[in-house]
Design an enzyme around this catalytic site. Structure first.
Site, PDB file in Angstrom:
ATOM      1  N   ASP A 288     -41.303  -7.092 -32.378  1.00  0.00           N
ATOM      2  CA  ASP A 288     -40.611  -7.818 -31.302  1.00  0.00           C
ATOM      3  C   ASP A 288     -39.114  -7.679 -31.544  1.00  0.00           C
ATOM      4  O   ASP A 288     -38.532  -8.431 -32.329  1.00  0.00           O
ATOM      5  CB  ASP A 288     -41.057  -9.285 -31.321  1.00  0.00           C
ATOM      6  CG  ASP A 288     -40.376 -10.119 -30.242  1.00  0.00           C
ATOM      7  OD1 ASP A 288     -39.537  -9.574 -29.505  1.00  0.00           O
ATOM      8  OD2 ASP A 288     -40.689 -11.327 -30.158  1.00  0.00           O
ATOM      9  N   HIS A 289     -38.493  -6.716 -30.868  1.00  0.00           N
ATOM     10  CA  HIS A 289     -37.074  -6.415 -31.076  1.00  0.00           C
ATOM     11  C   HIS A 289     -36.327  -6.380 -29.749  1.00  0.00           C
ATOM     12  O   HIS A 289     -36.915  -6.094 -28.702  1.00  0.00           O
ATOM     13  CB  HIS A 289     -36.909  -5.055 -31.752  1.00  0.00           C
ATOM     14  CG  HIS A 289     -36.901  -5.114 -33.240  1.00  0.00           C
ATOM     15  ND1 HIS A 289     -35.975  -4.443 -34.009  1.00  0.00           N
ATOM     16  CD2 HIS A 289     -37.702  -5.759 -34.114  1.00  0.00           C
ATOM     17  CE1 HIS A 289     -36.206  -4.669 -35.288  1.00  0.00           C
ATOM     18  NE2 HIS A 289     -37.259  -5.463 -35.380  1.00  0.00           N
TER      19      HIS A 289
ATOM     20  N   GLY B 112     -35.921 -13.534 -38.464  1.00  0.00           N
ATOM     21  CA  GLY B 112     -35.256 -12.557 -37.639  1.00  0.00           C
ATOM     22  C   GLY B 112     -34.112 -11.813 -38.286  1.00  0.00           C
ATOM     23  O   GLY B 112     -33.858 -11.912 -39.484  1.00  0.00           O
ATOM     24  N   GLU B 113     -33.419 -11.066 -37.448  1.00  0.00           N
ATOM     25  CA  GLU B 113     -32.255 -10.285 -37.865  1.00  0.00           C
ATOM     26  C   GLU B 113     -31.135 -10.474 -36.858  1.00  0.00           C
ATOM     27  O   GLU B 113     -31.376 -10.595 -35.654  1.00  0.00           O
ATOM     28  CB  GLU B 113     -32.589  -8.777 -37.945  1.00  0.00           C
ATOM     29  CG  GLU B 113     -33.715  -8.421 -38.877  1.00  0.00           C
ATOM     30  CD  GLU B 113     -35.063  -8.463 -38.183  1.00  0.00           C
ATOM     31  OE1 GLU B 113     -35.115  -8.459 -36.933  1.00  0.00           O
ATOM     32  OE2 GLU B 113     -36.082  -8.519 -38.902  1.00  0.00           O
TER      33      GLU B 113
ATOM     34  N   ASN C 114     -31.010  -8.425 -33.528  1.00  0.00           N
ATOM     35  CA  ASN C 114     -31.672  -8.820 -32.284  1.00  0.00           C
ATOM     36  C   ASN C 114     -31.216 -10.169 -31.741  1.00  0.00           C
ATOM     37  O   ASN C 114     -31.262 -10.399 -30.533  1.00  0.00           O
ATOM     38  CB  ASN C 114     -33.190  -8.877 -32.516  1.00  0.00           C
ATOM     39  CG  ASN C 114     -33.748  -7.554 -32.976  1.00  0.00           C
ATOM     40  OD1 ASN C 114     -33.602  -6.544 -32.312  1.00  0.00           O
ATOM     41  ND2 ASN C 114     -34.390  -7.553 -34.137  1.00  0.00           N
TER      42      ASN C 114
ATOM     43  N   LEU D 129     -38.530 -18.361 -51.481  1.00  0.00           N
ATOM     44  CA  LEU D 129     -38.237 -19.573 -50.721  1.00  0.00           C
ATOM     45  C   LEU D 129     -38.877 -19.523 -49.343  1.00  0.00           C
ATOM     46  O   LEU D 129     -39.468 -20.510 -48.880  1.00  0.00           O
ATOM     47  CB  LEU D 129     -36.719 -19.761 -50.601  1.00  0.00           C
ATOM     48  CG  LEU D 129     -36.251 -21.136 -50.100  1.00  0.00           C
ATOM     49  CD1 LEU D 129     -36.709 -22.238 -51.051  1.00  0.00           C
ATOM     50  CD2 LEU D 129     -34.729 -21.159 -49.955  1.00  0.00           C
TER      51      LEU D 129
END
Length: 317
Positions: free
Chosen positions: A36-37, A106-107, A110, A176
């Site tokens: 999903d991008h 996410g990143e 995007n 984490l």
């Protein structure tokens, strides 16, 4: 160990992704994940269709393969209430638990496109936990009002919901995040066979839950050509660390990968017709505690790879 198929939205247009889902089902893969991008990682990859439209096509074109997003970021670009509605609709189109929602932090690549601030990693984990809570509340089918630290939902109710809510798998690359996945997720997704991350997931409540690992390959009759293809399309595979979450545009990944060589890619990307390198990489995930592995085939020869996997890999598992 179950073998799954990666549907790469960065590499292929939507109708081709629908075709690949059919190919994967016919070949005997038990599940698939679709990325999903908003952007591809590098421009050479060339695609990035809207995943929720593509999922509607896949729902109508397949009958039994399980399918999840790999992964959706419900933090910034799309509000978690809208993700809840989108996922509930797909789950109704793929009944009997065929659809699951994979989520992660996410990143920047995007998420920055709306102009919103890109939060630090700890804050993104907080946002993800609250987003998962909101999504599950809405899947209950009742009207909710939520005013949290990061999200507001005002008198919202989903009228189209599946009989049973989808499972939520949480992606993690560090301990984490894996602890959060163990605490709030129904399963775990990662891209490296890191035993410490798996142990953190299990210790936080993930023991006995599915653990999905992703690998990248470039199958073909010519091993050298496969590695060259992978280097051309996916040089970002050789970028170390999680700093890639911070880069905002495909050109930034292209610049960061400028010194990546074919040999660098070949170290971690099986190619060629010999099944042993593929099986060796799958075994690394099995040894680390993963229960599922899904494979991203780099290139247009998706049917040939699926047939190779059915013939040479699945019987060995």
């Amino acid at each position: 160990m179950e073998l799954g198929f990666a549907l790469s939205s960065e590499d292929h247009p939507p109708n081709e992704l629908v075709r690949q889902a059919q190919i994967a089902e016919e070949a005997g893969f038990t599940f698939a994940l679709i990325s999903d991008h908003f952007h591809p990682w590098v421009s050479e990859q060339g695609q990035s269709p809207f995943v929720w439209s593509t999922l509607g096509g896949i729902a109508q074109a397949t009958e039994k393969i399980r399918l999840g997003t790999g992964v959706t970021c419900p933090l910034i670009r799309i509000h978690p209430a809208i993700v809840a509605q989108a996922a509930a609709t797909v789950a109704c189109m793929m009944p009997s638990g065929r659809f699951f929602l994979g989520v992660g932090t996410g990143e920047n690549l995007n998420e920055h496109v709306t102009g919103a601030r890109w939060p630090l990693s700890g804050e993104r984990l907080e946002m993800l936990e609250e987003a998962v809570y909101v999504i599950r509340e809405l899947w209950g089918g009742e009207e909710i009002t939520h005013r949290g630290d990061h999200y507001t939902v005002e008198q919202a109710r989903l009228y189209t919901v599946p009989d049973e809510p989808p499972e939520i798998y949480v992606a993690a690359a560090k301990p984490l995040a894996a602890k959060l996945a163990g605490r709030v997720g129904d399963g775990f997704i990662s891209t490296s066979p890191d035993e410490k991350v798996v142990e953190a997931f299990e210790a936080a409540g993930g023991d006995g839950k599915p653990k999905l690992g992703m690998i990248h390959v470039a199958y073909g009759e010519d091993e050298e050509a496969g590695h060259e293809r992978a280097h051309k399309l996916w040089p970002n595979l050789a970028l170390a660390g999680t700093g890639g979450q911070e880069l905002p545009a495909p050109r930034d990944f292209e610049e960061s990968a400028a010194n990546v060589t074919v040999a660098d890619i070949a170290e971690s990307t099986p190619a060629g017709p010999n099944p042993e390198p593929y099986l060796e990489l799958i075994r690394k995930y099995e040894d680390a505690g993963f229960t599922h592995v899904y494979i991203h085939q780099i290139g247009d020869n998706q049917r040939e790879f699926a047939e190779f996997a059915a013939r040479e890999l699945m019987p060995q598992l």
